[in-house]
Design a protein around this motif. Sequence first.
Motif, PDB file in Angstrom:
ATOM      1  N   GLU A   1      78.020   3.152   1.901  1.00 14.19           N
ATOM      2  CA  GLU A   1      76.694   3.393   2.615  1.00 14.19           C
ATOM      3  C   GLU A   1      75.674   3.467   1.622  1.00 14.19           C
ATOM      4  O   GLU A   1      75.861   4.562   0.947  1.00 14.19           O
ATOM      5  CB  GLU A   1      76.713   3.909   3.875  1.00 14.19           C
ATOM      6  CG  GLU A   1      75.520   3.965   4.613  1.00 14.19           C
ATOM      7  CD  GLU A   1      75.164   2.526   4.787  1.00 14.19           C
ATOM      8  OE1 GLU A   1      74.031   2.023   4.452  1.00 14.19           O
ATOM      9  OE2 GLU A   1      76.076   1.729   5.738  1.00 14.19           O
ATOM     10  N   ARG A   2      74.388   2.869   1.632  1.00 10.77           N
ATOM     11  CA  ARG A   2      73.404   3.398   0.885  1.00 10.77           C
ATOM     12  C   ARG A   2      72.119   3.810   1.462  1.00 10.77           C
ATOM     13  O   ARG A   2      71.626   4.487   0.851  1.00 10.77           O
ATOM     14  CB  ARG A   2      72.846   2.097   0.101  1.00 10.77           C
ATOM     15  CG  ARG A   2      73.900   1.444  -0.994  1.00 10.77           C
ATOM     16  CD  ARG A   2      74.316   2.426  -2.185  1.00 10.77           C
ATOM     17  NE  ARG A   2      75.368   2.076  -2.979  1.00 10.77           N
ATOM     18  CZ  ARG A   2      76.486   2.720  -3.299  1.00 10.77           C
ATOM     19  NH1 ARG A   2      76.520   3.858  -2.821  1.00 10.77           N
ATOM     20  NH2 ARG A   2      77.379   2.235  -4.142  1.00 10.77           N
ATOM     21  N   SER A   3      72.211   3.239   2.798  1.00  9.39           N
ATOM     22  CA  SER A   3      70.920   3.761   3.595  1.00  9.39           C
ATOM     23  C   SER A   3      71.286   5.250   3.877  1.00  9.39           C
ATOM     24  O   SER A   3      72.317   5.905   4.594  1.00  9.39           O
ATOM     25  CB  SER A   3      71.105   3.013   4.937  1.00  9.39           C
ATOM     26  OG  SER A   3      70.249   3.756   5.963  1.00  9.39           O
ATOM     27  N   ARG A   4      70.147   6.132   3.717  1.00  7.53           N
ATOM     28  CA  ARG A   4      70.123   7.460   3.910  1.00  7.53           C
ATOM     29  C   ARG A   4      70.185   7.962   5.457  1.00  7.53           C
ATOM     30  O   ARG A   4      71.198   8.879   5.803  1.00  7.53           O
ATOM     31  CB  ARG A   4      68.747   8.096   3.312  1.00  7.53           C
ATOM     32  CG  ARG A   4      68.836   9.586   3.567  1.00  7.53           C
ATOM     33  CD  ARG A   4      67.569  10.314   3.022  1.00  7.53           C
ATOM     34  NE  ARG A   4      68.111  11.083   1.807  1.00  7.53           N
ATOM     35  CZ  ARG A   4      67.445  11.399   0.994  1.00  7.53           C
ATOM     36  NH1 ARG A   4      66.203  11.110   0.691  1.00  7.53           N
ATOM     37  NH2 ARG A   4      67.783  12.173   0.065  1.00  7.53           N
ATOM     38  N   SER A   5      69.763   7.225   6.374  1.00  5.49           N
ATOM     39  CA  SER A   5      70.041   7.488   7.870  1.00  5.49           C
ATOM     40  C   SER A   5      71.282   7.202   8.166  1.00  5.49           C
ATOM     41  O   SER A   5      71.953   7.788   8.980  1.00  5.49           O
ATOM     42  CB  SER A   5      68.850   6.565   8.773  1.00  5.49           C
ATOM     43  OG  SER A   5      68.906   5.257   8.330  1.00  5.49           O
ATOM     44  N   LYS A   6      71.710   6.044   7.672  1.00  7.27           N
ATOM     45  CA  LYS A   6      73.233   5.448   8.057  1.00  7.27           C
ATOM     46  C   LYS A   6      74.263   6.593   7.579  1.00  7.27           C
ATOM     47  O   LYS A   6      75.362   6.641   7.988  1.00  7.27           O
ATOM     48  CB  LYS A   6      73.553   4.132   7.659  1.00  7.27           C
ATOM     49  CG  LYS A   6      72.821   3.303   8.388  1.00  7.27           C
ATOM     50  CD  LYS A   6      73.059   1.714   8.295  1.00  7.27           C
ATOM     51  CE  LYS A   6      72.271   0.674   8.884  1.00  7.27           C
ATOM     52  NZ  LYS A   6      72.484  -0.506   8.450  1.00  7.27           N
ATOM     53  N   ARG A   7      73.950   7.093   6.162  1.00  7.29           N
ATOM     54  CA  ARG A   7      74.991   7.925   5.586  1.00  7.29           C
ATOM     55  C   ARG A   7      74.818   9.356   6.600  1.00  7.29           C
ATOM     56  O   ARG A   7      75.969  10.056   6.707  1.00  7.29           O
ATOM     57  CB  ARG A   7      74.306   8.205   4.422  1.00  7.29           C
ATOM     58  CG  ARG A   7      74.806   7.216   3.342  1.00  7.29           C
ATOM     59  CD  ARG A   7      74.184   7.630   1.984  1.00  7.29           C
ATOM     60  NE  ARG A   7      74.877   8.753   1.274  1.00  7.29           N
ATOM     61  CZ  ARG A   7      76.153   8.697   1.054  1.00  7.29           C
ATOM     62  NH1 ARG A   7      76.817   7.525   0.906  1.00  7.29           N
ATOM     63  NH2 ARG A   7      76.721   9.842   0.333  1.00  7.29           N
ATOM     64  N   ARG A   8      73.720   9.771   7.162  1.00  6.99           N
ATOM     65  CA  ARG A   8      73.737  10.958   7.850  1.00  6.99           C
ATOM     66  C   ARG A   8      74.537  10.662   9.293  1.00  6.99           C
ATOM     67  O   ARG A   8      75.284  11.595   9.777  1.00  6.99           O
ATOM     68  CB  ARG A   8      72.490  11.364   8.260  1.00  6.99           C
ATOM     69  CG  ARG A   8      71.401  12.105   7.215  1.00  6.99           C
ATOM     70  CD  ARG A   8      70.314  12.708   7.823  1.00  6.99           C
ATOM     71  NE  ARG A   8      69.339  11.839   7.886  1.00  6.99           N
ATOM     72  CZ  ARG A   8      68.284  11.205   7.286  1.00  6.99           C
ATOM     73  NH1 ARG A   8      68.226  11.581   5.962  1.00  6.99           N
ATOM     74  NH2 ARG A   8      67.805  10.291   7.953  1.00  6.99           N
ATOM     75  N   ASP A   9      74.382   9.496   9.538  1.00  6.09           N
ATOM     76  CA  ASP A   9      74.968   8.950  11.005  1.00  6.09           C
ATOM     77  C   ASP A   9      76.771   9.172  10.504  1.00  6.09           C
ATOM     78  O   ASP A   9      77.431   9.788  11.540  1.00  6.09           O
ATOM     79  CB  ASP A   9      74.779   7.909  11.454  1.00  6.09           C
ATOM     80  CG  ASP A   9      75.491   7.352  12.713  1.00  6.09           C
ATOM     81  OD1 ASP A   9      75.309   8.057  13.403  1.00  6.09           O
ATOM     82  OD2 ASP A   9      75.977   6.191  12.804  1.00  6.09           O
ATOM     83  N   ILE A  10      77.089   8.598   9.486  1.00  2.00           N
ATOM     84  CA  ILE A  10      78.332   8.742   9.242  1.00  2.00           C
ATOM     85  C   ILE A  10      78.849  10.330   8.970  1.00  2.00           C
ATOM     86  O   ILE A  10      79.921  10.669   9.698  1.00  2.00           O
ATOM     87  CB  ILE A  10      78.960   7.750   8.143  1.00  2.00           C
ATOM     88  CG1 ILE A  10      78.713   6.357   8.443  1.00  2.00           C
ATOM     89  CG2 ILE A  10      80.183   8.047   7.501  1.00  2.00           C
ATOM     90  CD1 ILE A  10      78.501   5.630   7.167  1.00  2.00           C
TER      91      ILE A  10
END
Length: 107
Positions: free
Chosen positions: A50-59
Amino acid sequence: MTYQDILIENGDVVLDAGRNPVLIQDRAVIAQDIKHAIIESGLAVSLIAERSRSKRRDISTQIELLVEEDVRLVPGTVRLEEPTPGIIWVFATTRDFGTLELEVSHG
């Protein structure tokens, strides 16, 4: 000793000099179980990809929640760090065996 298991590294059973499986106990068993749960969930691969910072936080939150499900840990003590892409450090406190730190690497 409360927990005992066979040591697994890189998907293989680790053998001693006499070709017998190496046994691990207590905190090491908990760490190994958590590491395998993270890898088997596919979340480690998702985090790395994942490259998206918000999606990385979610994961990362999903990984924390997965680890928190282990009843052998003190609730609220799980913390993740990703010092470099592809390396996840998990820190937590076990109920009976002190602190725990383990590395999950994939990729």
